[in-house]
Scaffold this motif. Structure first.
Motif, short mmCIF file in Angstrom:
data_model
loop_
_atom_site.label_atom_id
_atom_site.label_comp_id
_atom_site.label_asym_id
_atom_site.label_seq_id
_atom_site.Cartn_x
_atom_site.Cartn_y
_atom_site.Cartn_z
N ASP A 177 7.11 -25.32 -4.50
CA ASP A 177 8.03 -24.40 -5.17
C ASP A 177 8.90 -23.57 -4.23
N HIS A 206 12.34 -23.73 -4.42
CA HIS A 206 13.44 -23.23 -5.28
C HIS A 206 14.69 -22.87 -4.47
N ASP A 265 9.41 -28.66 -7.22
CA ASP A 265 10.36 -27.56 -7.39
C ASP A 265 10.97 -27.24 -6.03
N HIS A 292 11.93 -28.56 -11.80
CA HIS A 292 13.26 -28.02 -11.51
C HIS A 292 14.14 -29.02 -10.77
N HIS A 332 2.65 -31.84 -9.14
CA HIS A 332 3.34 -30.55 -9.29
C HIS A 332 2.56 -29.58 -10.16
N HIS A 391 3.67 -25.32 -9.10
CA HIS A 391 4.24 -24.97 -10.41
C HIS A 391 3.96 -23.55 -10.90
N HIS A 405 3.18 -20.86 -9.31
CA HIS A 405 3.67 -19.82 -8.40
C HIS A 405 2.61 -18.80 -7.99
#
Ligand code: D5M
Ligand code: FE
Ligand code: ZN
Length: 475
Positions: free
Chosen positions: A233, A235, A266, A313, A357, A420, A422
């Motif tokens: 993640d 992002h 992600d 994402h 994920h 996923h 977080h």
């Protein structure tokens, strides 16, 4: 007494088992409790207690007579050290048809039933419901959960299906099988032991058996030094991406001794993934988001192999298995990056790592009592017990129906790596290390609305010789 005049077998409950150990001044690991419950043998319970060495505080599976760890001593070692066992770029067909769901679920049933068969001796459901032979007798079935609900009296009622038929099974809330039944999920495959009703139409279930990791499982460890860093993640492209923490991470990597960096989805923030996301994007072009990610990878030492799998994402289809990031988005990446599917099973010096994920964690947290986003490690245990990464179909986790259900956890990996949610969490279940490192994004407005408090800026480094994890905090 049953009508034939012999005793219905005594069903040992968890409470009774724990109490018996406590009487003997012993604490007991939950694995031992479930083993004794499954064997349903009071003599075994007494034998374990009598053979525990003096001075033992907690009885573990190592104290069960006749049960010795089965370690994979020899394992084919790939050359070079990284092998992608499944989930190579291109493994999943791009297109699937709705009709394919039938073979997909049949494969899931067949493979999980096979794992259960070593501990459950099932009767086909059709035979149970057709013949009067089994009425009032103890029997077992292996079924996929078609539907599960709580009755007005608080019992759990589950419709089970096997290739021959369907039968409802009732887990009474006052009986030993209930705590396991509370966590039943649609579409998981279980064994149920119990007695049939007089009319043969209902199974009064006493015990629930999940495929799980074998109690004798002893994880493989690398015979030479090697470390892997696990994150997820990132992002990239989001205004909430934590650039400074990432820089500290990149600066630490050369001294970490790691040979592998695994990134579990992600990778970028994407476009239009949740309402009003554009307000929090610094890069609003999906190609440019991956270019930015490529730049973030450029700081990683070239000797470290980077394995990159997608998440919800990312630019690929949402249905799992998700295909690898397409070539057109890989242009700006250094040569040490490998792109795999979600999920993917790797071998690092023989140590198997299953990367997933973790979209299904949303579904499980919604359905399992007392589950929380702050403890993702518990959901990894739920996956391992079910030997499935995404048991529930038809909610938030879209599945792609392929002839082989790639989300079945088989073989058992040494490490299960997820992301996923977080939030970071580490667990060990029957020798399998579960790791969720967290994320590289501070709390978004959306996460604030749904009350998720992330733990950003962490990486987990695992020693492949010992499977010991260490959490590094760069926030
Ligand atoms: O997921 C980031 C976090 O947000 C993760 O903890 C799951 C959670 N999440 C994602 N979608 C939802 C919905 N629709 N409701 C509640 N919680 C959600 P990410 O995949 O990075 O967006
Ligand atoms: Fe995420
Ligand atoms: Zn996600």
């Amino acid at each position: 007494m049953n009508p034939k005049g012999h005793m219905v077998r005594w069903m040992l409950g968890d409470g009774e088992i724990v109490r018996r150990f406590l009487e003997a001044k012993l604490q007991v690991h939950p694995d031992v409790v479930s083993y004794v419950r499954e064997k349903n043998d009071p003599a075994l319970l007494e034998r374990i207690i009598s053979q525990v060495p003096h001075g033992t505080l907690v009885v573990s599976s190592a104290h069960i007579p006749d049960l010795s760890p089965e370690k994979d001593g020899e394992r084919f070692l790939p050359e070079p050290d990284l092998e992608i066992i499944s989930g190579k770029s291109g493994d999943s067909p791009e297109k699937n048809r709705f009709e394919d769901f039938f073979p997909y679920f049949r494969d899931r049933y067949t493979r999980l039933a096979e794992i259960l068969r070593s501990r459950v001796n099932p009767v086909p459901i059709e035979a149970l419901t057709r013949s009067t032979r089994y009425r009032q007798e103890e029997c077992m079935v292996i079924g996929m959960v078609l539907d599960v609900r709580t009755t007005t009296n608080g019992h759990r009622l589950v419709d089970l299906e096997d290739p021959t038929g369907q039968i409802p099974a009732l887990f009474n809330r006052d009986r030993p099988g209930f705590p396991d039944a509370e966590r039943l999920l649609p579409d998981e495959v279980i064994g149920a032991r119990g007695r049939l009703s007089q009319d043969g139409r209902l199974l009064f279930a006493e015990q629930l058996v999940r495929p799980d990791v074998p109690l004798t499982h002893a994880p493989f460890t690398s015979n030479r030094p090697g470390k892997a860093v696990l994150i997820s993640d990132i992002h990239a492209g989001s205004s909430t991406f934590l650039e400074e923490a990432w820089e500290r991470f990149i600066n630490w990597l050369p001294s970490s001794g790691a040979a592998y960096l695994l990134i579990c989805g992600d990778l970028v923030d994407g476009i239009g993934v949740y309402p009003n996301q554009e307000e929090e994007l610094t890069i609003r072009n999906i190609y440019e988001q991956y270019t930015r990610l490529g730049e973030l990878m450029a700081g990683i030492p070239k000797e470290i192999v980077v394995v990159i799998s997608p998440g919800n994402h990312d630019v690929v289809r949402p249905a799992e298995p998700q295909v690898a990031i397409p070539l057109e988005f890989r242009k700006g990446f250094p040569e040490n990056c490998r792109f795999v599917e979600n999920p993917a099973l790797l071998s690092l010096q023989g140590v198997r790592v299953l990367m997933y994920h973790g979209r299904s964690i949303d579904d499980m947290i919604g359905l399992i009592p007392r589950a929380s986003y702050s403890r993702p490690e518990e959901m990894m245990v739920e996956m391992l017990e079910r030997r499935h990464l995404a048991p529930v179909y038809g909610r938030r986790t879209p599945l792609s129906p392929e002839p082989k259900d790639r989300l079945v956890i088989d073989p058992v990996p040494e490490i299960l790596h997820t992301g996923h949610v977080h939030t970071s969490g580490i667990t060990r279940h029957r020798g399998v290390l579960g790791v969720n490192a967290g994320c590289w994004q501070s709390q978004t407005k959306f996460q604030k609305q749904v009350n998720i408090t992330p733990t950003p800026g962490r990486a987990v480094i695992v020693d492949l010789q010992t499977l010991e994890p260490k959490v590094m905090d760069f926030a």
